[in-house]
Design a protein around this motif. Structure first.
Motif, mmCIF file in Angstrom:
data_model
loop_
_atom_site.group_PDB
_atom_site.id
_atom_site.type_symbol
_atom_site.label_atom_id
_atom_site.label_comp_id
_atom_site.label_asym_id
_atom_site.label_seq_id
_atom_site.Cartn_x
_atom_site.Cartn_y
_atom_site.Cartn_z
ATOM 1 N N LEU A 66 18.733 108.062 -72.197
ATOM 2 C CA LEU A 66 17.970 109.284 -72.037
ATOM 3 C C LEU A 66 16.494 108.919 -72.037
ATOM 4 O O LEU A 66 16.027 108.187 -72.920
ATOM 5 C CB LEU A 66 18.278 110.227 -73.211
ATOM 6 N N SER A 67 15.767 109.414 -71.057
ATOM 7 C CA SER A 67 14.336 109.119 -71.021
ATOM 8 C C SER A 67 13.620 109.974 -72.055
ATOM 9 O O SER A 67 14.110 111.014 -72.491
ATOM 10 C CB SER A 67 13.770 109.402 -69.636
ATOM 11 N N ALA A 69 10.903 111.719 -71.619
ATOM 12 C CA ALA A 69 10.520 113.010 -71.024
ATOM 13 C C ALA A 69 11.691 113.990 -71.052
ATOM 14 O O ALA A 69 11.530 115.164 -71.391
ATOM 15 C CB ALA A 69 10.027 112.807 -69.603
ATOM 16 N N GLN A 70 12.881 113.515 -70.722
ATOM 17 C CA GLN A 70 14.058 114.378 -70.742
ATOM 18 C C GLN A 70 14.393 114.803 -72.166
ATOM 19 O O GLN A 70 14.728 115.965 -72.420
ATOM 20 C CB GLN A 70 15.247 113.656 -70.115
ATOM 21 N N PHE A 71 14.279 113.885 -73.119
ATOM 22 C CA PHE A 71 14.536 114.214 -74.511
ATOM 23 C C PHE A 71 13.573 115.299 -74.989
ATOM 24 O O PHE A 71 13.978 116.263 -75.640
ATOM 25 C CB PHE A 71 14.399 112.962 -75.376
ATOM 26 N N ARG A 73 11.938 117.495 -73.161
ATOM 27 C CA ARG A 73 12.233 118.762 -72.482
ATOM 28 C C ARG A 73 13.408 119.475 -73.126
ATOM 29 O O ARG A 73 13.408 120.701 -73.273
ATOM 30 C CB ARG A 73 12.543 118.513 -71.000
ATOM 31 N N GLU A 74 14.424 118.731 -73.507
ATOM 32 C CA GLU A 74 15.632 119.340 -74.057
ATOM 33 C C GLU A 74 15.475 119.761 -75.518
ATOM 34 O O GLU A 74 16.240 120.588 -76.000
ATOM 35 C CB GLU A 74 16.807 118.378 -73.918
#
Length: 109
Positions: A66-67, A69-71, A73-74
């Motif tokens: 998981l990047s 940025a994605q972490f 965002r979530e």
């Protein structure tokens, strides 16, 4: 002789701390008192394979790719921020005023 007395007193104090911590353990500790945890660890030192198996099982778990940025965002939280800009500004202003009052040559104390 004095060294043995000091060691004995240190062990006595350590036992007292362990008993006090055990008595102070609350029910929310899931039944694990510090004394019980100590006894389990002391018994487990004879069979380290159990710990190694647990470590091997934990290492065998598939990692999550998981990047950052994605972490972020979530897991974003839209609630009120922990620090408020107005509070920070007021604190900085008070600190500035106190610092100015302490400077030599400042007669506005």
């Amino acid at each position: 002789m004095a060294i043995f007395v000091a060691i004995f007193l240190a062990l006595l104090v350590a036992a007292g701390v362990l008993l006090a911590a055990s008595a102070a353990a609350s029910a929310k500790d899931k039944g694990e008192s510090p004394f019980r945890t100590f006894r389990t660890a002391w018994a487990g030192r004879k069979n380290p394979d159990t710990d190694q198996r647990a470590a091997a099982d934990a290492a065998a778990v598939e990692p999550v790719d998981l990047s950052l940025a994605q972490f972020l965002r979530e897991t974003v939280d839209e609630g009120e921020a922990y620090l408020q800009v107005d509070d920070l500004a007021a604190t900085l202003q008070r600190a500035r005023d106190k610092a100015a009052g302490v400077l030599p040559g400042n007669r506005n104390r």
